[in-house]
Design a protein around this motif. Structure first.
Motif, PDB file in Angstrom:
ATOM      1  N   LYS A 176       0.834  -1.187   0.000  1.00  0.00           N
ATOM      2  CA  LYS A 176       0.000   0.000   0.000  1.00  0.00           C
ATOM      3  C   LYS A 176       0.873   1.243   0.000  1.00  0.00           C
ATOM      4  O   LYS A 176       1.891   1.319   0.661  1.00  0.00           O
ATOM      5  N   ARG A 177       0.431   2.240  -0.746  1.00  0.00           N
ATOM      6  CA  ARG A 177       1.202   3.475  -0.857  1.00  0.00           C
ATOM      7  C   ARG A 177       0.411   4.586  -0.185  1.00  0.00           C
ATOM      8  O   ARG A 177      -0.763   4.756  -0.410  1.00  0.00           O
ATOM      9  N   LEU A 206      -1.021   8.180   0.353  1.00  0.00           N
ATOM     10  CA  LEU A 206      -1.351   9.283  -0.537  1.00  0.00           C
ATOM     11  C   LEU A 206      -1.299  10.604   0.210  1.00  0.00           C
ATOM     12  O   LEU A 206      -1.655  11.629  -0.333  1.00  0.00           O
ATOM     13  N   ALA A 207      -0.852  10.555   1.454  1.00  0.00           N
ATOM     14  CA  ALA A 207      -0.855  11.769   2.263  1.00  0.00           C
ATOM     15  C   ALA A 207      -0.129  12.936   1.619  1.00  0.00           C
ATOM     16  O   ALA A 207      -0.645  14.046   1.604  1.00  0.00           O
ATOM     17  N   PRO A 208       1.071  12.735   1.030  1.00  0.00           N
ATOM     18  CA  PRO A 208       1.766  13.894   0.440  1.00  0.00           C
ATOM     19  C   PRO A 208       0.957  14.572  -0.642  1.00  0.00           C
ATOM     20  O   PRO A 208       0.891  15.798  -0.697  1.00  0.00           O
ATOM     21  N   ALA A 209       0.327  13.800  -1.505  1.00  0.00           N
ATOM     22  CA  ALA A 209      -0.444  14.399  -2.587  1.00  0.00           C
ATOM     23  C   ALA A 209      -1.633  15.158  -2.052  1.00  0.00           C
ATOM     24  O   ALA A 209      -1.953  16.261  -2.498  1.00  0.00           O
ATOM     25  N   LEU A 210      -2.326  14.573  -1.072  1.00  0.00           N
ATOM     26  CA  LEU A 210      -3.514  15.228  -0.554  1.00  0.00           C
ATOM     27  C   LEU A 210      -3.137  16.461   0.254  1.00  0.00           C
ATOM     28  O   LEU A 210      -3.827  17.471   0.227  1.00  0.00           O
ATOM     29  N   VAL A 211      -2.023  16.391   0.962  1.00  0.00           N
ATOM     30  CA  VAL A 211      -1.544  17.570   1.682  1.00  0.00           C
ATOM     31  C   VAL A 211      -1.250  18.684   0.699  1.00  0.00           C
ATOM     32  O   VAL A 211      -1.548  19.851   0.936  1.00  0.00           O
ATOM     33  N   ALA A 212      -0.679  18.315  -0.455  1.00  0.00           N
ATOM     34  CA  ALA A 212      -0.368  19.315  -1.476  1.00  0.00           C
ATOM     35  C   ALA A 212      -1.621  20.000  -1.977  1.00  0.00           C
ATOM     36  O   ALA A 212      -1.626  21.188  -2.284  1.00  0.00           O
ATOM     37  N   THR A 268      -6.660  -2.343  -6.975  1.00  0.00           N
ATOM     38  CA  THR A 268      -6.183  -0.954  -6.944  1.00  0.00           C
ATOM     39  C   THR A 268      -7.216  -0.011  -6.329  1.00  0.00           C
ATOM     40  O   THR A 268      -6.870   0.875  -5.542  1.00  0.00           O
ATOM     41  N   PHE A 269      -8.483  -0.181  -6.691  1.00  0.00           N
ATOM     42  CA  PHE A 269      -9.510   0.714  -6.146  1.00  0.00           C
ATOM     43  C   PHE A 269      -9.722   0.465  -4.652  1.00  0.00           C
ATOM     44  O   PHE A 269     -10.016   1.400  -3.904  1.00  0.00           O
ATOM     45  N   THR A 270      -9.572  -0.778  -4.219  1.00  0.00           N
ATOM     46  CA  THR A 270      -9.687  -1.050  -2.781  1.00  0.00           C
ATOM     47  C   THR A 270      -8.572  -0.335  -2.036  1.00  0.00           C
ATOM     48  O   THR A 270      -8.800   0.271  -0.978  1.00  0.00           O
ATOM     49  N   GLU A 271      -7.370  -0.364  -2.584  1.00  0.00           N
ATOM     50  CA  GLU A 271      -6.244   0.348  -1.962  1.00  0.00           C
ATOM     51  C   GLU A 271      -6.485   1.854  -1.956  1.00  0.00           C
ATOM     52  O   GLU A 271      -6.258   2.535  -0.945  1.00  0.00           O
ATOM     53  N   LEU A 272      -6.950   2.381  -3.080  1.00  0.00           N
ATOM     54  CA  LEU A 272      -7.224   3.818  -3.149  1.00  0.00           C
ATOM     55  C   LEU A 272      -8.314   4.227  -2.175  1.00  0.00           C
ATOM     56  O   LEU A 272      -8.251   5.299  -1.551  1.00  0.00           O
ATOM     57  N   ALA A 273      -9.321   3.390  -2.023  1.00  0.00           N
ATOM     58  CA  ALA A 273     -10.424   3.713  -1.104  1.00  0.00           C
ATOM     59  C   ALA A 273      -9.941   3.764   0.334  1.00  0.00           C
ATOM     60  O   ALA A 273     -10.364   4.625   1.120  1.00  0.00           O
ATOM     61  N   GLU A 274      -9.043   2.843   0.688  1.00  0.00           N
ATOM     62  CA  GLU A 274      -8.510   2.841   2.062  1.00  0.00           C
ATOM     63  C   GLU A 274      -7.766   4.152   2.336  1.00  0.00           C
ATOM     64  O   GLU A 274      -7.910   4.746   3.410  1.00  0.00           O
ATOM     65  N   SER A 275      -6.991   4.602   1.370  1.00  0.00           N
ATOM     66  CA  SER A 275      -6.274   5.864   1.536  1.00  0.00           C
ATOM     67  C   SER A 275      -7.231   7.046   1.564  1.00  0.00           C
ATOM     68  O   SER A 275      -7.069   7.982   2.349  1.00  0.00           O
ATOM     69  N   ALA A 290     -22.423  14.077  -4.488  1.00  0.00           N
ATOM     70  CA  ALA A 290     -21.584  14.403  -5.637  1.00  0.00           C
ATOM     71  C   ALA A 290     -20.215  14.938  -5.229  1.00  0.00           C
ATOM     72  O   ALA A 290     -19.216  14.693  -5.916  1.00  0.00           O
ATOM     73  N   ALA A 291     -20.134  15.669  -4.115  1.00  0.00           N
ATOM     74  CA  ALA A 291     -18.852  16.241  -3.698  1.00  0.00           C
ATOM     75  C   ALA A 291     -17.845  15.137  -3.358  1.00  0.00           C
ATOM     76  O   ALA A 291     -16.689  15.178  -3.792  1.00  0.00           O
ATOM     77  N   THR A 292     -18.302  14.148  -2.608  1.00  0.00           N
ATOM     78  CA  THR A 292     -17.397  13.049  -2.255  1.00  0.00           C
ATOM     79  C   THR A 292     -17.105  12.173  -3.469  1.00  0.00           C
ATOM     80  O   THR A 292     -15.979  11.708  -3.656  1.00  0.00           O
ATOM     81  N   ALA A 293     -18.112  11.976  -4.315  1.00  0.00           N
ATOM     82  CA  ALA A 293     -17.895  11.200  -5.538  1.00  0.00           C
ATOM     83  C   ALA A 293     -16.865  11.881  -6.424  1.00  0.00           C
ATOM     84  O   ALA A 293     -15.962  11.233  -6.967  1.00  0.00           O
ATOM     85  N   SER A 294     -16.968  13.194  -6.555  1.00  0.00           N
ATOM     86  CA  SER A 294     -16.024  13.943  -7.379  1.00  0.00           C
ATOM     87  C   SER A 294     -14.615  13.897  -6.779  1.00  0.00           C
ATOM     88  O   SER A 294     -13.618  13.787  -7.511  1.00  0.00           O
ATOM     89  N   ALA A 295     -14.533  13.950  -5.448  1.00  0.00           N
ATOM     90  CA  ALA A 295     -13.221  13.881  -4.795  1.00  0.00           C
ATOM     91  C   ALA A 295     -12.569  12.521  -5.033  1.00  0.00           C
ATOM     92  O   ALA A 295     -11.348  12.441  -5.232  1.00  0.00           O
ATOM     93  N   PHE A 296     -13.359  11.451  -5.024  1.00  0.00           N
ATOM     94  CA  PHE A 296     -12.777  10.125  -5.285  1.00  0.00           C
ATOM     95  C   PHE A 296     -12.318  10.027  -6.738  1.00  0.00           C
ATOM     96  O   PHE A 296     -11.240   9.496  -7.019  1.00  0.00           O
TER      97      PHE A 296
END
Length: 267
Positions: free
Chosen positions: A2-3, A5-11, A58-65, A240-246
């Motif tokens: 698992k990677r 994603l904190a740095p990207a989201l912090v950015a 991949t989507f399960t990993e992304l969802a966890e992050s 829609a806001a959360t869907a768009s963020a994902f």
């Protein structure tokens, strides 16, 4: 692996924080600050993502992050063939995001007036042959699958992996006497790993995902059938806001790194 994603989201969050820090007492929040804060605070609650079966890992990993970086959110999935998913959506199944393994099924969703905005292509995938570990049938090429003594399983033509298989058959003039046509690429993989078939045609990402449970046999003709994966928010979404963020996460550099690690190529 698992990677984070904190740095990207912090950015993404940092510019809004800097703007807030520069606000004067007389003007504590600019219109930009207000919009950014509202957008961030709207990312909460649950969403349901209808996604192609080949995206499960991949989507399960992304969802966890995503859930870790956005407390109060949860992502539920319905993984299946893209053609089954778009049929369910057309029949009114509730969902917020649709990610297809090909553009054809996304076009059906667009034509059915199910999509909000424009779909975004985020990955591509190609086929590979998989066999039992060690390749006991000594399969070395796509043409070898024409041998009726090799029990081969493929996807049905109406699902993306089957459509890609058909394209390769047409480009090579090789017809596979398949013993079974499955409705999802994961079912093809399951028949090979369980020993019910000698060989199968799956995406390179599926073969990589099961490691030494199979032997992958690449073939050059797979380049004639490259599947492009699009994602979109659905008009019926009640969040829609959360869907768009994902969707933004999947299409971001951080999201594409997770996809690349699994073997997906860039669109």
């Amino acid at each position: 692996m698992k990677r984070s994603l904190a740095p990207a989201l912090v950015a993404l969050v940092a510019p809004a924080a800097l703007l807030a820090g520069c606000s004067s007492p007389e003007n504590p929040t600019s219109s930009t600050d207000t919009a950014a804060t509202a957008a961030h605070s709207d990312v909460t609650g649950s969403i349901t993502v209808f996604a192609a079966a080949s995206l499960k890992a991949t989507f399960t990993e992304l969802a966890e992050s995503f859930e870790a970086e956005n407390p109060g959110t949860s992502v539920e999935f319905n993984f299946a063939s893209s053609s089954d998913l778009v049929t369910q959506l057309a029949q009114g199944a509730p969902a917020d995001v649709f990610a297809s393994a090909d553009t054809n099924n996304m076009t059906k969703a667009v034509d059915g007036d199910l999509i909000e905005g424009e779909p975004v292509n985020f990955a591509t995938n190609t086929l590979t042959i998989v066999t039992a570990p060690g390749n006991p049938k000594n399969i070395g090429s796509f043409a070898d699958l024409a041998n009726p003594d090799v029990l081969t399983v493929i996807c049905a033509p109406q699902v993306p992996c089957g459509s890609a298989t058909k394209k390769v058959e047409e480009s090579t003039a090789v017809t596979i006497p398949a013993v079974s046509e499955e409705s999802a690429v994961t079912d093809v993989l399951g028949k090979v790993t369980s020993g019910q078939a000698d060989a199968g045609l799956v995406y390179v990402t599926d073969a990589a995902g099961v490691g030494d449970q199979v032997t992958a046999v690449p073939f050059t003709e797979s380049s004639t059938a490259v599947n492009t994966y699009p994602i979109a928010v659905l008009k019926s979404s009640e969040n829609a806001a959360t869907a768009s963020a994902f969707e933004t996460l999947v299409t971001s550099d951080a999201g594409r790194r997770v996809l690349a690690d699994a073997g997906f190529a860039a669109p």
